[in-house]
Design a protein around this motif. Structure first.
Motif, PDB file in Angstrom:
ATOM      1  N   VAL A   1       0.958  -1.269  -0.008  1.00  0.00           N
ATOM      2  CA  VAL A   1      -0.115  -0.051  -0.034  1.00  0.00           C
ATOM      3  C   VAL A   1       0.902   1.310   0.120  1.00  0.00           C
ATOM      4  O   VAL A   1       1.910   1.172   0.509  1.00  0.00           O
ATOM      5  CB  VAL A   1      -0.740   0.047   1.279  1.00  0.00           C
ATOM      6  CG1 VAL A   1      -1.882  -1.364   1.246  1.00  0.00           C
ATOM      7  CG2 VAL A   1      -0.351   0.235   2.573  1.00  0.00           C
TER       8      VAL A   1
ATOM      9  N   ILE B   1       0.352   5.550   0.854  1.00  0.00           N
ATOM     10  CA  ILE B   1      -0.522   6.438   1.371  1.00  0.00           C
ATOM     11  C   ILE B   1       0.385   7.979   1.197  1.00  0.00           C
ATOM     12  O   ILE B   1       1.662   8.057   1.727  1.00  0.00           O
ATOM     13  CB  ILE B   1      -0.871   6.519   2.768  1.00  0.00           C
ATOM     14  CG1 ILE B   1      -1.824   5.432   2.966  1.00  0.00           C
ATOM     15  CG2 ILE B   1      -1.732   7.853   3.246  1.00  0.00           C
ATOM     16  CD1 ILE B   1      -2.071   5.110   4.100  1.00  0.00           C
TER      17      ILE B   1
ATOM     18  N   CYS C   1      -0.467  -2.558  -5.933  1.00  0.00           N
ATOM     19  CA  CYS C   1      -0.531  -1.462  -4.901  1.00  0.00           C
ATOM     20  C   CYS C   1      -1.790  -0.788  -4.680  1.00  0.00           C
ATOM     21  O   CYS C   1      -2.290  -0.211  -5.837  1.00  0.00           O
ATOM     22  CB  CYS C   1       0.535  -0.383  -5.132  1.00  0.00           C
ATOM     23  SG  CYS C   1       0.838   0.834  -4.029  1.00  0.00           S
ATOM     24  N   ALA C   2      -2.273  -0.862  -3.610  1.00  0.00           N
ATOM     25  CA  ALA C   2      -3.329  -0.003  -3.252  1.00  0.00           C
ATOM     26  C   ALA C   2      -2.948   1.418  -2.930  1.00  0.00           C
ATOM     27  O   ALA C   2      -2.122   1.378  -1.930  1.00  0.00           O
ATOM     28  CB  ALA C   2      -4.343  -0.675  -1.927  1.00  0.00           C
ATOM     29  N   SER C   3      -3.438   2.354  -3.499  1.00  0.00           N
ATOM     30  CA  SER C   3      -2.543   3.713  -3.557  1.00  0.00           C
ATOM     31  C   SER C   3      -3.448   4.950  -3.635  1.00  0.00           C
ATOM     32  O   SER C   3      -4.389   5.028  -4.130  1.00  0.00           O
ATOM     33  CB  SER C   3      -1.829   3.636  -4.741  1.00  0.00           C
ATOM     34  OG  SER C   3      -1.106   4.716  -4.845  1.00  0.00           O
ATOM     35  N   SER C   4      -3.207   5.748  -2.576  1.00  0.00           N
ATOM     36  CA  SER C   4      -3.928   7.196  -2.571  1.00  0.00           C
ATOM     37  C   SER C   4      -3.789   8.178  -3.586  1.00  0.00           C
ATOM     38  O   SER C   4      -3.788   9.308  -3.261  1.00  0.00           O
ATOM     39  CB  SER C   4      -3.861   7.612  -1.188  1.00  0.00           C
ATOM     40  OG  SER C   4      -2.517   8.326  -1.084  1.00  0.00           O
TER      41      SER C   4
ATOM     42  N   THR D   1      -1.352  -0.662 -10.247  1.00  0.00           N
ATOM     43  CA  THR D   1      -2.179   0.336  -9.257  1.00  0.00           C
ATOM     44  C   THR D   1      -3.617   0.281  -9.207  1.00  0.00           C
ATOM     45  O   THR D   1      -4.327   0.508 -10.148  1.00  0.00           O
ATOM     46  CB  THR D   1      -1.407   1.869  -9.678  1.00  0.00           C
ATOM     47  OG1 THR D   1      -0.186   1.527  -9.779  1.00  0.00           O
ATOM     48  CG2 THR D   1      -1.880   2.801  -8.783  1.00  0.00           C
TER      49      THR D   1
ATOM     50  N   VAL E   1      -7.158   2.880   1.441  1.00  0.00           N
ATOM     51  CA  VAL E   1      -5.848   2.201   1.375  1.00  0.00           C
ATOM     52  C   VAL E   1      -5.508   1.435   2.640  1.00  0.00           C
ATOM     53  O   VAL E   1      -4.971   0.484   2.738  1.00  0.00           O
ATOM     54  CB  VAL E   1      -4.881   3.127   0.803  1.00  0.00           C
ATOM     55  CG1 VAL E   1      -3.393   2.737   1.160  1.00  0.00           C
ATOM     56  CG2 VAL E   1      -4.980   3.983  -0.401  1.00  0.00           C
TER      57      VAL E   1
END
Lengths: 206, 468
Positions: free
Chosen positions: B341, B343, B421-424, B439, B447
């Motif tokens: 992840v 942030i 990827c968990a992405s902000s 992404t 996230v």
């Protein structure tokens, strides 16, 4: 920048929508000085596999001499990186035909002598079909706003101001400095009318 | 006053020095923000032997290549070269530089507002497409390319054709766990990544009025992902409360004069927009992307669309995206395993974003690795004062320094090939976070939820019974 009004070259189709500027040039190449040339970075990760081997069937690999692209909607969207235009120009591309372009990209293109020519979706589809995976001899005429392939002629849209700029190869800074008096007047008037507009503390560390 | 002018009309008129025959306007630039990527522009300036016209209105920030760890010695020669080139250019032109160790350093679109450089009514340029962020203050702010950066440096003006006016009204109340990020991904999914091309978007409606400045910046920031170079929100008490007392904001009598001027910065009741869109806040769920364009976004509760059902030439793009992302049509997006992840970023690296993520992570452990890079050194300090850094570290995430970091990977913070990827952040483009990176865009709270479960997860159940 030198102007141009006609270009003869070869046209290829890149039938993909939303080719963003991260595709046109991946960010890892952007610290390179321009003098080294950006052509080899163009669409780098779409043209090559993870080991750097080129995909033989990718249009620009098959036809390395192409100078005119026909592609999908929203070409050049995303990041404002002018390096995306440098990559196209340094790879020999002079004109891109697509139904729409990223706003920032289109302005960057004009500033580097690259034509972002708008065609409608129907014409795009006809060109995709007609070109398939070949490269055909073609001519771009800025004055008459058309692309000529054999006996086929396709008109395109371009802001008239942009067309003039491409043809003349104008540098905006020279043009702007010819208006120096008006700019100074505006700046002075602003300082008097709204002094608070300037940053409160001008601290310099130099 | 005719009573039919949009906020865009008013801002444009206030900055227009003259209009050319072809309709392009020469506009005065109140603030110009530059970063390491502006090296091409400084090179153009040097080639002309020109100097910066208004050094007092030009501010330099190290962000795109800023190392997020080990700033004392930059190992990567490319990164070092980019940082030192900006230092050299800022020094030789006498520009205020927010250097790596400056307490005000951070991402240019976080720094501008928090320093009070960003104000209502200003025209702000930066060689970065997310300059639309500053429009959250009622400023005319837009991203430009390197040739235009050189032009602004040399003349403090910019040529621009006035965009068409578009309004997106969001009425009603956002549900718990739903944020400005979800509003943005929602409208971009509906209208498309080019849905607002050629337009300046003014965001309005009760859901926008109740957003904090952080939320408004997220909303305006993402305008470019729907094709709009400009995002705008009329200033109000929330704006003034954010700005008052900021280092570069007007003070005392100047503050009062500015406030009186800012009160005029709104769209007249009878103004007509070229495009007018209405969204209902209650209809917006936590939203995630499944593809390689921000328009390929769905509610977290939805299934991944079948490309064959898509129209408008979008089917092939969807097939390619699913192939790249390693996902199957018809499957729920929720439950998709992620490897890591992130942030941070100019979209979601502000204090409120970190609070939202920390609210989910408090007392919980992350199942996957992750990086938290605050948007600025000031955001970092504030988060540490609130103990948010402890929450991230205790959960197993890495707490780093401020910069663009893993949003664009220029500093070496990359997602490895094939990793999800968990992405902000703001762009799920192929390879944006690194070659072969996969992404998924979502809000910081989402996230955090992905970190907790190791999969794409609806954050709402994880927030039940928690103060947010």
């Amino acid at each position: 920048m030198s102007g141009w009004s006609q270009h003869q070259g070869h046209v290829v189709a890149l039938p993909i929508h939303n080719v963003d500027t991260d595709q046109l040039i991946p960010s890892r190449f952007m610290s390179t000085p321009r003098s080294e040339g950006y052509g080899r970075f163009l669409l780098h990760d779409l043209r090559r596999d993870a080991h750097g081997e080129t995909h033989a069937d990718f249009p620009l690999n098959r036809h390395g001499h192409a100078s005119i692209l026909v592609t999908g909607r929203n070409f050049g969207s995303g990041s404002s990186r002018e390096a995306a235009v440098y990559a196209l120009v340094d790879a020999g591309i002079r004109a891109v035909f697509a139904p729409s372009f990223g706003d920032i990209f289109a302005g960057n293109a004009i500033n580097n002598g690259l034509l972002p020519a708008r065609i409608n979706e129907e014409e795009m589809n006809l060109l995709f079909q007609g070109l398939a995976d070949t490269a055909l001899a073609a001519e771009v005429c800025l004055e008459k706003r058309h692309l000529q392939i054999g006996d086929q002629r396709i008109g395109f849209d371009l802001d008239p101001g942009w067309r003039t700029k491409l043809i003349n190869g104008w540098d905006d800074i020279d043009l702007t400095l010819s208006h120096r008096d008006e700019i100074d007047r505006h700046a002075q008037e602003l300082k008097q009318r709204a002094p608070w507009i300037r940053p409160a503390q001008i601290t310099k560390n130099s | 006053m005719t009573g039919t002018r949009t906020l865009l009309d008013k801002l444009w008129a206030a900055h227009e020095i003259l209009q050319r025959e072809d309709g392009a306007s020469l506009l005065w630039v109140d603030r110009h923000l530059v970063h390491e990527g502006s090296h091409h522009a400084f090179g153009k300036l040097a080639a002309r032997g020109a100097s910066v016209a208004e050094p007092d209105l030009t501010f330099a920030v190290i962000d795109h290549y800023a190392p997020t760890r080990g700033r004392d010695r930059i190992a990567d020669p490319k990164v070092k070269y980019m940082v030192e080139t900006l230092r050299k250019n800022a020094h030789s032109h006498g520009l205020r530089l927010f250097d790596l160790k400056d307490p005000g350093q951070g991402i240019v679109h976080v720094v501008g507002p928090e320093q009070g450089l960003t104000l209502p009514g200003l025209l702000i340029n930066c060689g970065d497409s997310h300059t639309s962020t500053h429009g959250a203050f009622g400023a005319l702010a837009f991203g430009i390319g390197a040739t235009e950066v050189a032009h602004v440096l040399a003349t403090q003006t910019i040529w621009q054709k006035k965009p068409a006016a578009m309004r997106i009204r969001i009425e009603g109340k956002l549900g718990p766990g739903v944020s400005a990020k979800d509003i943005a991904l929602n409208w971009i999914a509906r209208l498309g990544a080019d849905g607002a091309q050629g337009h300046a978007i003014e965001y309005a409606g009760s859901a926008v009025r109740t957003l904090s400045m952080e939320g408004r910046m997220t909303l305006c920031n993402l305008s470019i992902e729907g094709g709009a170079r400009f995002g705008l929100i009329a200033p109000d008490e929330t704006t003034y409360a954010y700005l008052q007392g900021r280092p570069q904001a007007p003070q005392g009598a100047d503050w009062e004069a500015a406030r009186a001027h800012w009160a005029e910065l709104n769209t007249d009741d009878k103004a007509v927009f070229d495009k007018d869109i209405l969204l209902n806040a209650e209809d917006i769920a936590p939203t995630v992307t499944w593809g390689t364009s921000p328009e390929q976004a769905i509610p977290v509760t939805a299934t991944i669309p079948d490309p064959n059902t898509l129209t408008n030439g979008k089917a092939q793009g969807a097939r390619d995206a699913l192939d790249y992302m390693g996902l199957s049509a018809g499957r729920p997006i929720e439950g998709t395993p992620v490897d890591q992840v992130f942030i941070g970023s100019c979209t979601n690296g502000r204090i409120e974003d970190l609070r939202h993520a920390a609210a989910v992570l408090a007392g919980r452990k992350a199942k996957v690795a992750g990086l938290v890079s605050p948007g600025s050194a000031l955001v970092k300090a504030q988060a540490e004062e609130e103990g948010l850094d402890r929450i991230f570290v205790d959960a197993g995430l890495e707490w780093a320094d401020a910069g663009c970091s893993m949003c664009v990977g220029m500093n070496g913070d990359l997602v490895a090939p094939g990793q999800r990827c968990a992405s902000s952040t703001n762009r799920n483009f192929r390879g944006r976070q690194g070659p072969g990176a996969l992404t998924h865009l979502m809000s910081p709270a989402m996230v955090a939820a992905a970190a907790v479960t190791g999969t794409i997860t609806d954050v709402r159940p994880l927030l039940e019974g928690r103060a947010t």
